[in-house]
Design a protein around this motif. Structure first.
Motif, short mmCIF file in Angstrom:
data_model
loop_
_atom_site.label_atom_id
_atom_site.label_comp_id
_atom_site.label_asym_id
_atom_site.label_seq_id
_atom_site.Cartn_x
_atom_site.Cartn_y
_atom_site.Cartn_z
N GLN A 430 0.84 -1.19 0.00
CA GLN A 430 0.00 0.00 0.00
C GLN A 430 0.88 1.25 0.00
O GLN A 430 1.77 1.40 0.84
CB GLN A 430 -0.91 0.00 1.24
CG GLN A 430 -1.79 1.24 1.36
CD GLN A 430 -2.49 1.30 2.70
OE1 GLN A 430 -2.58 0.30 3.42
NE2 GLN A 430 -2.99 2.48 3.05
N ALA A 431 0.65 2.16 -0.95
CA ALA A 431 1.33 3.46 -1.06
C ALA A 431 2.77 3.38 -1.58
O ALA A 431 3.42 4.40 -1.79
CB ALA A 431 1.31 4.23 0.26
N PHE A 432 3.29 2.18 -1.79
CA PHE A 432 4.65 2.01 -2.31
C PHE A 432 4.59 1.03 -3.48
O PHE A 432 3.94 -0.02 -3.38
CB PHE A 432 5.59 1.50 -1.22
CG PHE A 432 5.78 2.46 -0.08
CD1 PHE A 432 6.82 3.37 -0.08
CD2 PHE A 432 4.90 2.46 0.99
CE1 PHE A 432 6.99 4.26 0.97
CE2 PHE A 432 5.05 3.34 2.04
CZ PHE A 432 6.10 4.25 2.02
N GLU A 433 5.29 1.35 -4.56
CA GLU A 433 5.17 0.54 -5.76
C GLU A 433 6.50 0.42 -6.49
O GLU A 433 7.53 0.95 -6.05
CB GLU A 433 4.13 1.17 -6.70
CG GLU A 433 4.50 2.60 -7.13
CD GLU A 433 3.41 3.27 -7.94
OE1 GLU A 433 2.29 2.72 -7.98
OE2 GLU A 433 3.67 4.34 -8.52
N ASN A 434 6.47 -0.31 -7.60
CA ASN A 434 7.61 -0.46 -8.50
C ASN A 434 8.86 -0.95 -7.76
O ASN A 434 9.96 -0.42 -7.93
CB ASN A 434 7.90 0.87 -9.22
CG ASN A 434 8.83 0.69 -10.41
OD1 ASN A 434 9.00 -0.43 -10.93
ND2 ASN A 434 9.46 1.77 -10.85
N ALA A 435 8.70 -1.96 -6.92
CA ALA A 435 9.83 -2.51 -6.18
C ALA A 435 10.85 -3.12 -7.14
O ALA A 435 10.49 -3.91 -8.01
CB ALA A 435 9.35 -3.57 -5.20
N GLN A 436 12.12 -2.72 -6.99
CA GLN A 436 13.18 -3.23 -7.85
C GLN A 436 14.42 -3.53 -7.02
O GLN A 436 14.66 -2.92 -5.97
CB GLN A 436 13.51 -2.22 -8.95
CG GLN A 436 12.35 -1.93 -9.89
CD GLN A 436 12.80 -1.36 -11.21
OE1 GLN A 436 13.82 -1.77 -11.77
NE2 GLN A 436 12.05 -0.40 -11.73
N LEU A 437 15.20 -4.47 -7.51
CA LEU A 437 16.46 -4.83 -6.87
C LEU A 437 17.57 -3.95 -7.44
O LEU A 437 17.82 -3.95 -8.64
CB LEU A 437 16.78 -6.30 -7.11
CG LEU A 437 17.97 -6.87 -6.34
CD1 LEU A 437 17.57 -7.17 -4.90
CD2 LEU A 437 18.49 -8.14 -7.02
#
Length: 566
Positions: A430-437
């Motif tokens: 929720q409220a955080f997106e586009n998780a990348q390493l």
């Protein structure tokens, strides 16, 4: 690159003189080894006694250190000109005017006059714009921990103006001497003589020191309490340093030698030409810093992060060999010594570890960070310095020159395996997106634009509530970066280093999952969170001018006329 027809000036201009480390080493190919030998002998003078023949050449080279007063002030006094005759180079679109970007700023100690107690530093000079009266006034910008500040303080106490001379051009050794971090009280002119294999030649004109080898000389006075707004200027952190009051230099005389060439460099987000200065300094200094700081094996000011924002260090752990537990002890002492040494004291983030096998180096940044991330104990190994000084050019802090620091000191056995892919817990937040390493153990998340610290604290609490129960996954990612553009940060290591360490004020922008404070010590049981979003008080980033880029591409881009000739 030599510019032979400079708009508005009869003088030619040259850029990218130093260019790369290889080119810089080529310039000083006849003296570099001797200078390194002299520095080594200073650290170990007994060596000269034990091996006098081997060190004979170094002794002869040292004779070049003594400056030579020139009774004839030409050729530098060949012609007297005005400030407006100098090439007026505005480097970036939002710059406040024309700047000198390779100046050698000379001042003397009012209590100990003379060249042997003088200071030569590279402090930027604004030639035009703002409120400066053309040809009569220029701006003098210098930062913390600079020798000129000591000289101006002494002059101010006596109520006297500080005489200043600005040299431009001349032997390349003079420019290097101006950026060389020599101990206070050692004249840069002596270093210039040894590096250039030619004694620093000078004369005096109306009481002002003049380098008789320089292409241009500007002399003038800085009066106590007289400041004017200086800037903005696109600087080496990759942002504009904004307009602030800095000392005003009242111009006395301006000289140019016959066929003078105006030297300049362009700074911006690293790497740029000034990167080669840092590499050359490291090459010259050798182990001098290690001799000064016991237990220190390596230190690396990371150019990709703007130099001062990030230091990586390797030290020793020799305090308690009798205990089986391995934890930071001596490296904490070394960290404090680093942060109390010259311009290293401007560091904002200091990572330090110890390696008994001597296989870790600070210059392999990804491998170094991996080593740290595998070992860092987030409950124990984070040490803040709040309300302190930081680099003048760093706008992540609370005000000009003010902010915080943090030491991350890790030592011991591997305590975690780093994630090589994005763990599921970072997906569908929720409220955080586009998780990348970014790299093993480092995740970047994207969220809304930063508004204020009250809202940021609430946002981090939302993140904490979603991750606090996922320790089995979050343990593999000790660092989580919050950014405006996660894809940009994850694209390459240099983007991660630049965004994270230039846009964070440790005391304000570091959070932790399940954080705690015990007896004034802060730690966390989950990942360390770096809020690397752009804040309203940050300086704007330096961006290339699209129309200029197109012109350059026509010449140097693939298919361009000069590209085809080369």
């Amino acid at each position: 690159i030599l510019f032979e027809n400079v708009k508005g000036s009869k003088f030619r201009a040259a850029s990218n003189i130093f260019g790369t480390l290889d080119r810089s080493k080529f310039i000083f190919r006849d003296t570099l080894a001797l200078v390194q030998q002299l520095i080594e002998l200073k650290n170990d003078p007994v060596k000269a006694i034990k091996h006098p023949i081997d060190n004979f050449r170094a002794g002869l080279a040292a004779l070049k250190a003594l400056p030579l007063k020139n009774p004839i002030s030409k050729p530098v006094l060949y012609q007297q000109i005005k400030i407006t005759d100098i090439p007026q180079i505005q480097h970036w679109p939002m710059d406040g005017g024309a700047f000198v970007t390779l100046p050698q700023v000379y001042t003397e100690d009012i209590d100990q006059p003379g060249i042997m107690h003088a200071n030569l530093g590279m402090y930027r000079i604004q030639l035009s714009g703002n409120q400066y009266e053309p040809n009569k006034e220029i701006g003098l910008h210098y930062q913390l921990h600079r020798g000129i500040g000591v000289h101006q303080t002494k002059a101010n106490k006596k109520g006297l103006p500080l005489k200043v001379s600005v040299f431009a051009g001349g032997p390349p050794a003079h420019s290097v001497a101006a950026v060389m971090p020599l101990p206070e009280g050692i004249s840069e002119m002596t270093f210039a003589g040894v590096l250039g294999a030619r004694r620093f030649r000078y004369a005096y004109s109306d009481g002002y020191c003049v380098s008789t080898d320089a292409d241009f000389v500007i002399t003038g006075d800085v009066y106590p309490g007289e400041n004017k707004p200086e800037g903005p200027f696109g600087d080496h952190l990759g942002y504009y340093s904004l307009q602030h009051p800095f000392p005003l230099m009242k111009v006395h005389q301006v000289f140019a030698k016959k066929n003078a060439i105006w030297p300049f460099t362009v700074v911006g987000r690293p790497p740029q030409e000034d990167t080669s200065f840092g590499q050359l300094i490291h090459e010259i200094a050798g182990t001098a810093l290690q001799q000064e700081i016991p237990g220190l094996k390596e230190v690396h000011a990371v150019d990709a992060a703007g130099v001062h924002p990030l230091l990586l260090a390797v030290g020793s752990e020799r305090y308690t060999p009798y205990t089986p537990a391995k934890q930071p002890a001596e490296i904490l002492t070394i960290a404090n010594h680093i942060l109390g040494t010259g311009q290293l004291s401007l560091a904002k983030f200091l990572f330090i570890t110890a390696d008994d096998s001597n296989t870790i180096t600070t210059h392999h940044i990804a491998a170094y960070l991996t080593y740290m991330l595998e070992r860092i104990n987030l409950e124990r190994d984070i040490h803040f310095y709040t309300n302190t000084t930081i680099d003048t050019l760093d706008y992540s802090g609370t005000s000009l020159n003010s902010g915080s620091k943090v030491v991350l000191a890790a030592y011991g056995e591997v305590i975690r395996t780093l994630a090589a892919t994005v763990p599921d817990c970072y997906k569908n937040l929720q409220a955080f997106e586009n998780a990348q390493l970014v790299m093993p153990g480092v995740i970047v998340l994207q969220t809304r634009q930063f508004s204020d610290y009250t809202a940021a604290a609430k946002e981090m609490q939302v993140l904490n509530e979603q991750l606090v129960t996922k320790k089995d996954q979050t343990n593999t990612t000790p660092f989580v970066i919050i950014a405006d553009n996660a894809s940009f940060v994850a694209e390459q290591l240099n983007n991660f280093l630049w965004v994270t360490f230039t846009r964070c004020n440790p005391s304000h922008d570091i959070y932790g999952i399940e954080s705690f404070t015990t007896n004034k010590h802060w730690g966390c049981n989950g990942p360390l969170i770096f809020d690397a979003r752009i804040k309203p008080h940050h300086a704007p980033p330096v961006e290339k001018d699209a129309s200029t880029e197109r012109k350059i591409d026509r010449l140097f881009g693939k298919g361009g006329s000069l590209y085809n000739r080369l």
